[in-house]
Design a protein around this motif. Sequence first.
Motif: not given
Length: 107
Positions: A5-23
């Motif tokens: 769960t922590a790994t999945a949460t970390e993966m989602v968080s990293a993806w969110e950070d990438q999306v925000l940076e792209t925006v």
Amino acid sequence: MATATATATEMVSAWEDQVLETVRQSQDAVVKPVRLWAEASKNLIPELPSLPSLPFSDQIPTLAELVERYFQYADKLLGAQKEYIRAVLEAAAPVLGKNGAPTPTRS
């Protein structure tokens, strides 16, 4: 199981950070040319003659004020949606269980 769960949460968080940076990068790619265009064009646009004062014209919000008000409203709306979802999850807790997964029924 908590590690997955922590790994999945970390993966989602990293993806969110990438999306925000792209925006942010996309927004910057628009803001810079608009700024350059505005600076280059400011002397090409003639000044408009002043119009007679209209009643209540001093009460008309600026574009910046309208944008600020819109986002304040959007924040309130998003907060209301968040509270709504929390209430629905809380109401459904007896069948969803503690972690949001359906609770097994006994046969």
